[in-house]
Design a protein around this motif. Structure first.
Motif, PDB file in Angstrom:
ATOM      1  N   MET A   1       0.827  -1.218   0.000  1.00  0.00           N
ATOM      2  CA  MET A   1       0.000   0.000   0.000  1.00  0.00           C
ATOM      3  C   MET A   1       0.859   1.265   0.000  1.00  0.00           C
ATOM      4  SD  MET A   1      -3.281  -0.230   0.081  1.00  0.00           S
ATOM      5  CE  MET A   1      -3.517  -1.630  -0.955  1.00  0.00           C
ATOM      6  N   ILE A   2       1.936   1.211   0.831  1.00  0.00           N
ATOM      7  CA  ILE A   2       2.880   2.342   0.864  1.00  0.00           C
ATOM      8  C   ILE A   2       4.266   1.757   0.572  1.00  0.00           C
ATOM      9  CG2 ILE A   2       3.927   4.172   2.288  1.00  0.00           C
ATOM     10  CD1 ILE A   2       1.449   3.983   4.133  1.00  0.00           C
ATOM     11  N   LYS A   3       4.882   2.277  -0.490  1.00  0.00           N
ATOM     12  CA  LYS A   3       6.233   1.795  -0.815  1.00  0.00           C
ATOM     13  C   LYS A   3       7.131   2.986  -1.106  1.00  0.00           C
ATOM     14  CE  LYS A   3       5.425  -2.629  -3.036  1.00  0.00           C
ATOM     15  NZ  LYS A   3       5.432  -3.311  -4.314  1.00  0.00           N
ATOM     16  N   ALA A   4       8.315   2.961  -0.534  1.00  0.00           N
ATOM     17  CA  ALA A   4       9.298   3.989  -0.877  1.00  0.00           C
ATOM     18  C   ALA A   4      10.616   3.281  -1.140  1.00  0.00           C
ATOM     19  CB  ALA A   4       9.460   4.964   0.278  1.00  0.00           C
ATOM     20  N   LYS A   5      11.249   3.682  -2.239  1.00  0.00           N
ATOM     21  CA  LYS A   5      12.516   3.047  -2.590  1.00  0.00           C
ATOM     22  C   LYS A   5      13.585   4.122  -2.767  1.00  0.00           C
ATOM     23  CE  LYS A   5      14.184  -0.293  -5.864  1.00  0.00           C
ATOM     24  NZ  LYS A   5      14.070  -0.582  -7.273  1.00  0.00           N
ATOM     25  N   ASN A   6      14.642   3.981  -2.003  1.00  0.00           N
ATOM     26  CA  ASN A   6      15.759   4.949  -2.067  1.00  0.00           C
ATOM     27  C   ASN A   6      15.314   6.394  -1.899  1.00  0.00           C
ATOM     28  OD1 ASN A   6      17.949   3.266  -2.382  1.00  0.00           O
ATOM     29  ND2 ASN A   6      17.498   2.977  -4.561  1.00  0.00           N
ATOM     30  N   LEU A   7      14.289   6.594  -1.101  1.00  0.00           N
ATOM     31  CA  LEU A   7      13.716   7.938  -0.963  1.00  0.00           C
ATOM     32  C   LEU A   7      14.723   8.876  -0.274  1.00  0.00           C
ATOM     33  CD1 LEU A   7      11.092   9.444  -1.565  1.00  0.00           C
ATOM     34  CD2 LEU A   7      10.328   8.871   0.749  1.00  0.00           C
ATOM     35  N   ILE A  22      10.881   1.760   2.478  1.00  0.00           N
ATOM     36  CA  ILE A  22       9.752   1.467   3.372  1.00  0.00           C
ATOM     37  C   ILE A  22       8.741   0.645   2.585  1.00  0.00           C
ATOM     38  CG2 ILE A  22       7.701   2.528   4.467  1.00  0.00           C
ATOM     39  CD1 ILE A  22       9.457   4.930   5.153  1.00  0.00           C
ATOM     40  N   GLU A  23       8.138  -0.320   3.267  1.00  0.00           N
ATOM     41  CA  GLU A  23       7.062  -1.078   2.622  1.00  0.00           C
ATOM     42  C   GLU A  23       6.002  -1.388   3.675  1.00  0.00           C
ATOM     43  OE1 GLU A  23       8.543  -3.828  -0.200  1.00  0.00           O
ATOM     44  OE2 GLU A  23       6.547  -4.678  -0.542  1.00  0.00           O
ATOM     45  N   VAL A  24       4.825  -0.848   3.481  1.00  0.00           N
ATOM     46  CA  VAL A  24       3.746  -1.071   4.446  1.00  0.00           C
ATOM     47  C   VAL A  24       2.584  -1.762   3.735  1.00  0.00           C
ATOM     48  CG1 VAL A  24       2.255   0.015   6.180  1.00  0.00           C
ATOM     49  CG2 VAL A  24       4.406   1.143   5.532  1.00  0.00           C
ATOM     50  N   PRO A  25       2.293  -3.024   4.104  1.00  0.00           N
ATOM     51  CA  PRO A  25       1.181  -3.718   3.441  1.00  0.00           C
ATOM     52  C   PRO A  25      -0.190  -3.243   3.934  1.00  0.00           C
ATOM     53  CG  PRO A  25       2.287  -5.181   4.994  1.00  0.00           C
ATOM     54  CD  PRO A  25       3.024  -3.884   5.024  1.00  0.00           C
ATOM     55  N   THR A 182      -7.712  -0.585   6.615  1.00  0.00           N
ATOM     56  CA  THR A 182      -7.065   0.718   6.377  1.00  0.00           C
ATOM     57  C   THR A 182      -5.581   0.592   6.737  1.00  0.00           C
ATOM     58  OG1 THR A 182      -9.113   1.771   7.073  1.00  0.00           O
ATOM     59  CG2 THR A 182      -7.173   3.188   6.961  1.00  0.00           C
ATOM     60  N   THR A 183      -4.748   1.198   5.914  1.00  0.00           N
ATOM     61  CA  THR A 183      -3.307   1.178   6.162  1.00  0.00           C
ATOM     62  C   THR A 183      -2.932   2.474   6.874  1.00  0.00           C
ATOM     63  OG1 THR A 183      -3.122  -0.037   4.107  1.00  0.00           O
ATOM     64  CG2 THR A 183      -1.065   0.858   5.017  1.00  0.00           C
ATOM     65  N   ILE A 184      -2.167   2.357   7.947  1.00  0.00           N
ATOM     66  CA  ILE A 184      -1.896   3.538   8.775  1.00  0.00           C
ATOM     67  C   ILE A 184      -0.396   3.730   8.968  1.00  0.00           C
ATOM     68  CG2 ILE A 184      -2.193   4.503  11.117  1.00  0.00           C
ATOM     69  CD1 ILE A 184      -5.014   3.018  10.927  1.00  0.00           C
ATOM     70  N   CYS A 198       1.504  -0.339  17.140  1.00  0.00           N
ATOM     71  CA  CYS A 198       2.078  -0.559  15.801  1.00  0.00           C
ATOM     72  C   CYS A 198       2.431  -2.027  15.562  1.00  0.00           C
ATOM     73  CB  CYS A 198       3.311   0.321  15.617  1.00  0.00           C
ATOM     74  SG  CYS A 198       2.890   2.058  15.739  1.00  0.00           S
ATOM     75  N   ASP A 199       2.121  -2.494  14.349  1.00  0.00           N
ATOM     76  CA  ASP A 199       2.501  -3.856  13.959  1.00  0.00           C
ATOM     77  C   ASP A 199       3.991  -3.899  13.661  1.00  0.00           C
ATOM     78  OD1 ASP A 199      -0.233  -4.755  13.912  1.00  0.00           O
ATOM     79  OD2 ASP A 199      -0.461  -3.526  12.117  1.00  0.00           O
ATOM     80  N   VAL A 200       4.454  -2.833  13.021  1.00  0.00           N
ATOM     81  CA  VAL A 200       5.867  -2.744  12.624  1.00  0.00           C
ATOM     82  C   VAL A 200       6.330  -1.324  12.921  1.00  0.00           C
ATOM     83  CG1 VAL A 200       7.359  -2.640  10.572  1.00  0.00           C
ATOM     84  CG2 VAL A 200       5.794  -4.543  10.851  1.00  0.00           C
ATOM     85  N   ILE A 201       7.580  -1.182  13.329  1.00  0.00           N
ATOM     86  CA  ILE A 201       8.116   0.175  13.482  1.00  0.00           C
ATOM     87  C   ILE A 201       9.422   0.314  12.685  1.00  0.00           C
ATOM     88  CG2 ILE A 201       7.123   0.643  15.779  1.00  0.00           C
ATOM     89  CD1 ILE A 201      10.037   0.245  16.833  1.00  0.00           C
ATOM     90  N   ALA A 202       9.698   1.561  12.327  1.00  0.00           N
ATOM     91  CA  ALA A 202      11.016   1.868  11.758  1.00  0.00           C
ATOM     92  C   ALA A 202      11.571   3.024  12.567  1.00  0.00           C
ATOM     93  CB  ALA A 202      10.884   2.253  10.293  1.00  0.00           C
ATOM     94  N   ILE A 203      12.867   2.977  12.808  1.00  0.00           N
ATOM     95  CA  ILE A 203      13.501   4.089  13.533  1.00  0.00           C
ATOM     96  C   ILE A 203      14.422   4.815  12.568  1.00  0.00           C
ATOM     97  CG2 ILE A 203      14.991   4.748  15.471  1.00  0.00           C
ATOM     98  CD1 ILE A 203      14.018   2.242  16.939  1.00  0.00           C
TER      99      ILE A 203
END
Ligand SMILES: Nc1ncnc2c1ncn2[C@@H]1O[C@H](COP(=O)(O)OP(=O)(O)OP(=O)(O)O)[C@@H](O)[C@H]1O
Length: 250
Positions: A1-7, A22-25, A182-184, A198-203
């Motif tokens: 749903m949300i993908k970012a590559k080399n942002l 980032i990849e958020v299903p 809904t993707t959050i 949160c199901d997944v976190i990124a720092i």
């Protein structure tokens, strides 16, 4: 749903966001954590189409941001960190304005507004936005986003300014929406929110993602399941020693 590559985002020579992935299903609650100035808001602004990346790809709802910015903006919801909205409008005029823009001025949306106003105790829609407190504006923005039931919601520090009851309702609502698909994507400095929701976190730290995964997974990687997320966060962002030194010097 949300993908970012080399942002990546550079402000002149300063790299605010540095080649992040980032990849958020669908249906996931993704928590984006990091110290002040780490690059969270800059990332959200790129993912929501309000800031052009210097480099990298963004895909939201399977659509390429470069080619489908308008369509993406129509289908997502964004709650920014600062509630900057039209001060000269009254609360209900702002909601009508948003309904007109998104073409959702119908009885279903009006019913949802009523329910959300009851939930967040918003009984001040007759007031001018300029006369509302920070928390009151924040709740109005939340209602203007949640009333549309967007498929993907980005929230930058959504509980700042909210009283305890409203913050709790928001957290429960977001969990319910995610269970419904809904993707959050949310940023927060409140690690307890990240841990509970949160199901997944990124720092992110200094523009780079330094850890990403489930909280249990990150604890395992760090070699101690007993660590709190706070311990883990401070350790990863190399702030633990700083804090000891500062407290000792005071
Ligand atoms: N328009 C801009 N021009 C120059 N520098 C900017 C601009 N916007 C952000 N920055 C810089 O980019 C870095 C990341 O800022 P950002 O607002 O993304 O941080 P943040 O992680 O959201 O921080 P906070 O938790 O304090 O809100 C900071 O050093 C900031 O000063």
């Amino acid at each position: 749903m949300i993908k970012a590559k080399n942002l990546t985002k550079k402000f002149k020579d300063f790299i605010a966001v540095d080649h992040i992935n980032i990849e958020v299903p669908k249906g996931q609650i993704f928590g984006f954590l990091g110290p002040n100035g780490a690059g969270k808001t800059t990332t959200i602004r790129m993912l929501t189409g309000t800031l052009k990346p210097t480099e990298g790809e963004i895909e939201i709802l399977g659509l390429d941001m470069k080619k489908n910015e308008i369509e993406i903006k129509r289908r997502i919801g964004v709650v920014p960190d600062e509630p900057k909205i039209y001060n000269h409008l009254k609360g209900f005029e702002y909601l009508e304005f948003v309904m007109d823009i998104y073409n959702t001025n119908n009885s279903e949306t009006l019913n949802r507004i009523n329910e959300l106003c009851k939930a967040f105790e918003v009984n001040y829609l007759e007031k001018l936005i300029s006369d509302m407190s920070h928390g009151m504006k924040q709740k109005l923005i939340l209602i203007s986003v949640l009333m549309r039931k967007p498929e993907v919601i980005f929230l930058d520090e959504p509980t700042v300014g909210l009283d305890a009851k409203s913050a709790k309702i928001l957290k429960e609502l977001l969990k319910k929406y995610s269970e419904q698909g809904t993707t959050i994507f949310l940023t927060t400095h409140i690690l307890e929110i990240a841990e509970k929701m949160c199901d997944v976190i990124a720092i992110i730290n200094k523009g780079k993602i330094i850890a990403q995964g489930t909280i249990d997974g990150l604890k395992k990687q760090s070699g101690s399941k007993n660590k709190t997320l706070e311990d883990l966060f401070l350790e990863l962002t190399a702030q633990e020693e700083d804090i000891k030194r500062i407290v000792e010097s005071l």
